[in-house]
Scaffold this motif. Structure first.
Motif, PDB file in Angstrom:
ATOM      1  N   ALA A  87     -43.979  32.087 -49.926  1.00  0.00           N
ATOM      2  CA  ALA A  87     -44.891  31.080 -50.653  1.00  0.00           C
ATOM      3  C   ALA A  87     -44.477  30.925 -51.320  1.00  0.00           C
ATOM      4  N   PRO A  88     -44.578  29.350 -51.900  1.00  0.00           N
ATOM      5  CA  PRO A  88     -44.009  28.685 -53.417  1.00  0.00           C
ATOM      6  C   PRO A  88     -44.299  30.143 -54.267  1.00  0.00           C
ATOM      7  N   ALA A  89     -43.525  30.329 -55.419  1.00  0.00           N
ATOM      8  CA  ALA A  89     -43.568  31.490 -56.634  1.00  0.00           C
ATOM      9  C   ALA A  89     -44.391  30.329 -57.070  1.00  0.00           C
ATOM     10  N   TYR A  90     -44.023  29.201 -57.769  1.00  0.00           N
ATOM     11  CA  TYR A  90     -45.506  28.696 -58.517  1.00  0.00           C
ATOM     12  C   TYR A  90     -47.129  28.022 -58.171  1.00  0.00           C
ATOM     13  N   ASP A  91     -47.544  28.524 -56.897  1.00  0.00           N
ATOM     14  CA  ASP A  91     -48.706  28.186 -55.753  1.00  0.00           C
ATOM     15  C   ASP A  91     -48.533  29.633 -54.897  1.00  0.00           C
ATOM     16  N   PRO A  92     -48.418  31.588 -54.566  1.00  0.00           N
ATOM     17  CA  PRO A  92     -48.336  32.043 -54.262  1.00  0.00           C
ATOM     18  C   PRO A  92     -49.697  32.538 -53.895  1.00  0.00           C
ATOM     19  N   THR A  93     -50.888  32.087 -53.331  1.00  0.00           N
ATOM     20  CA  THR A  93     -52.168  31.911 -52.591  1.00  0.00           C
ATOM     21  C   THR A  93     -51.713  30.892 -52.385  1.00  0.00           C
ATOM     22  N   GLY A  94     -51.517  29.672 -52.424  1.00  0.00           N
ATOM     23  CA  GLY A  94     -51.883  28.476 -52.217  1.00  0.00           C
ATOM     24  C   GLY A  94     -53.192  27.425 -52.315  1.00  0.00           C
ATOM     25  N   SER A  95     -53.756  27.963 -53.740  1.00  0.00           N
ATOM     26  CA  SER A  95     -54.392  27.285 -53.940  1.00  0.00           C
ATOM     27  C   SER A  95     -54.345  26.199 -55.066  1.00  0.00           C
ATOM     28  N   ILE A  96     -53.328  26.328 -55.669  1.00  0.00           N
ATOM     29  CA  ILE A  96     -53.243  24.490 -55.741  1.00  0.00           C
ATOM     30  C   ILE A  96     -53.063  23.158 -54.629  1.00  0.00           C
ATOM     31  N   LEU A  97     -52.491  24.275 -53.361  1.00  0.00           N
ATOM     32  CA  LEU A  97     -52.449  23.083 -52.450  1.00  0.00           C
ATOM     33  C   LEU A  97     -54.233  22.778 -52.091  1.00  0.00           C
ATOM     34  N   ASN A  98     -54.904  23.217 -52.577  1.00  0.00           N
ATOM     35  CA  ASN A  98     -55.968  23.244 -51.493  1.00  0.00           C
ATOM     36  C   ASN A  98     -56.806  22.135 -51.719  1.00  0.00           C
ATOM     37  N   GLY A  99     -56.834  21.096 -50.897  1.00  0.00           N
ATOM     38  CA  GLY A  99     -57.554  19.648 -50.505  1.00  0.00           C
ATOM     39  C   GLY A  99     -56.016  18.607 -50.768  1.00  0.00           C
ATOM     40  N   TYR A 100     -55.024  19.152 -50.946  1.00  0.00           N
ATOM     41  CA  TYR A 100     -53.369  18.147 -50.217  1.00  0.00           C
ATOM     42  C   TYR A 100     -53.511  18.609 -49.159  1.00  0.00           C
ATOM     43  N   THR A 101     -52.840  17.606 -48.239  1.00  0.00           N
ATOM     44  CA  THR A 101     -52.062  17.370 -47.236  1.00  0.00           C
ATOM     45  C   THR A 101     -50.411  16.787 -47.250  1.00  0.00           C
ATOM     46  N   PRO A 102     -49.783  17.763 -47.609  1.00  0.00           N
ATOM     47  CA  PRO A 102     -48.285  17.981 -47.453  1.00  0.00           C
ATOM     48  C   PRO A 102     -46.945  17.223 -46.353  1.00  0.00           C
ATOM     49  N   VAL A 103     -46.674  16.050 -46.647  1.00  0.00           N
ATOM     50  CA  VAL A 103     -46.593  15.868 -45.533  1.00  0.00           C
ATOM     51  C   VAL A 103     -44.579  15.447 -45.400  1.00  0.00           C
ATOM     52  N   LEU A 104     -44.081  15.064 -44.452  1.00  0.00           N
ATOM     53  CA  LEU A 104     -42.668  14.252 -44.446  1.00  0.00           C
ATOM     54  C   LEU A 104     -42.640  13.630 -45.368  1.00  0.00           C
ATOM     55  N   SER A 105     -41.710  12.422 -45.931  1.00  0.00           N
ATOM     56  CA  SER A 105     -41.648  11.423 -46.015  1.00  0.00           C
ATOM     57  C   SER A 105     -40.371  10.663 -45.809  1.00  0.00           C
ATOM     58  N   SER A 106     -39.017  10.819 -45.352  1.00  0.00           N
ATOM     59  CA  SER A 106     -38.660  10.834 -45.548  1.00  0.00           C
ATOM     60  C   SER A 106     -37.107  11.740 -45.053  1.00  0.00           C
ATOM     61  N   VAL A 107     -36.057  11.374 -44.551  1.00  0.00           N
ATOM     62  CA  VAL A 107     -35.361  11.901 -44.543  1.00  0.00           C
ATOM     63  C   VAL A 107     -33.970  11.532 -44.656  1.00  0.00           C
ATOM     64  N   ALA A 108     -32.424  11.429 -45.536  1.00  0.00           N
ATOM     65  CA  ALA A 108     -31.784  11.627 -45.344  1.00  0.00           C
ATOM     66  C   ALA A 108     -30.508  10.586 -44.699  1.00  0.00           C
ATOM     67  N   GLY A 109     -29.910   9.842 -44.234  1.00  0.00           N
ATOM     68  CA  GLY A 109     -29.487   9.488 -43.569  1.00  0.00           C
ATOM     69  C   GLY A 109     -28.268  10.441 -42.480  1.00  0.00           C
ATOM     70  N   ASP A 110     -28.173  11.501 -43.978  1.00  0.00           N
ATOM     71  CA  ASP A 110     -27.204  13.033 -43.389  1.00  0.00           C
ATOM     72  C   ASP A 110     -27.418  14.191 -42.856  1.00  0.00           C
ATOM     73  N   ASN A 111     -29.375  13.875 -42.898  1.00  0.00           N
ATOM     74  CA  ASN A 111     -29.954  15.022 -42.161  1.00  0.00           C
ATOM     75  C   ASN A 111     -29.818  16.572 -42.527  1.00  0.00           C
ATOM     76  N   HIS A 112     -29.103  16.576 -43.748  1.00  0.00           N
ATOM     77  CA  HIS A 112     -29.851  17.626 -44.834  1.00  0.00           C
ATOM     78  C   HIS A 112     -30.933  17.402 -45.954  1.00  0.00           C
ATOM     79  N   ARG A 113     -31.148  16.770 -45.811  1.00  0.00           N
ATOM     80  CA  ARG A 113     -31.817  15.884 -47.394  1.00  0.00           C
ATOM     81  C   ARG A 113     -33.049  15.678 -46.487  1.00  0.00           C
ATOM     82  N   CYS A 114     -34.215  16.005 -47.514  1.00  0.00           N
ATOM     83  CA  CYS A 114     -35.847  15.490 -47.407  1.00  0.00           C
ATOM     84  C   CYS A 114     -36.346  15.421 -48.141  1.00  0.00           C
ATOM     85  N   ALA A 115     -37.391  14.134 -48.420  1.00  0.00           N
ATOM     86  CA  ALA A 115     -38.109  14.259 -49.187  1.00  0.00           C
ATOM     87  C   ALA A 115     -39.905  14.423 -48.729  1.00  0.00           C
ATOM     88  N   LEU A 116     -40.830  14.778 -49.763  1.00  0.00           N
ATOM     89  CA  LEU A 116     -42.161  14.919 -49.362  1.00  0.00           C
ATOM     90  C   LEU A 116     -42.758  14.061 -50.240  1.00  0.00           C
TER      91      LEU A 116
END
Length: 217
Positions: A87-116
């Motif tokens: 879990a992220p150190a910033y949000d160890p219990t996932g409580s901050i994520l409650n009510g949010y749905t992170p999604v994959l928004s893009s992937v770079a052409g080198d396939n080694h980078r992504c954005a959420l």
């Protein structure tokens, strides 16, 4: 291949005393007459792990043993989440994520980078933390990646810039795919012959352990 056992059905319920979870390189190398070392990737990079269970009362250990025997016999898969960081150190219990749905928004052409996107405003990820998502058509495939960038921060709109991950992102990803940040998991199987069965004393059993490896199908 059968559908994998969910985290709740197996992996998350294990009482673990020691664990390793890593991504070994799959390379071969050779040397030239001039002393140059040449390296080439010869296969897919797959997550691997070793789990050693804590000692427990006979009945609880026997229950785990029954599942392991079945998984080992049939080679059936299960979901295994990243450890010891799951879990992220910033949000160890996932409580901050409650009510949010992170999604994959893009992937770079080198396939080694992504954005959420879809994150809480200002949400942060640190180097070494993990994320997972499914991809491909037909049988569901499970992608698991470790953040390589030093830090990642979402904007007030909940979007990140491109950041580095390992391993590279395989073909079949789609924008808008839900991303798991709490107990991100891969699909895995027991490595044949790797199970060490328990030793039993009058009250407890101990010593059970096994190795597993990610499978992409």
């Amino acid at each position: 291949m059968a559908d994998p056992l969910t985290l709740a059905e197996f992996f998350s319920g294990l009482k673990i005393s020691k664990v390793s979870f890593h991504l070994p390189g799959v390379r071969q190398h050779s040397r030239t007459a001039g002393g140059e070392v040449l390296s080439a990737v010869i296969g897919a990079s797959l997550w691997r792990g070793t789990v050693t269970l804590a000692a427990g009362y006979h009945r609880s250990i026997s229950a785990v043993q029954a599942v392991l025997e079945d998984l080992d016999r049939a080679g059936d898969p299960f979901l295994a989440h990243a450890m010891p960081v799951w879990a992220p150190a910033y949000d160890p219990t996932g409580s901050i994520l409650n009510g949010y749905t992170p999604v994959l928004s893009s992937v770079a052409g080198d396939n080694h980078r992504c954005a959420l996107s879809g994150l809480p405003p200002g949400y942060r990820l640190a180097q070494g933390e993990m994320l997972a998502f499914t991809y491909g058509t037909g049988p569901v495939r499970y992608a698991l990646h470790r953040v390589r960038s030093l830090s990642v921060a979402a904007s007030q709109a909940g979007t990140t810039g491109l950041f580095d991950v390992v391993p590279h992102i395989r073909p079949g990803w789609a924008t808008g795919t839900a991303v798991t940040l709490i107990r991100p998991a891969c699909k895995a199987v027991i490595l044949p012959g790797s199970i060490r069965w328990p030793n039993s004393a009058p009250l407890i059993s101990e010593g059970i352990s096994f190795d597993f490896i990610q499978t992409l199908r």
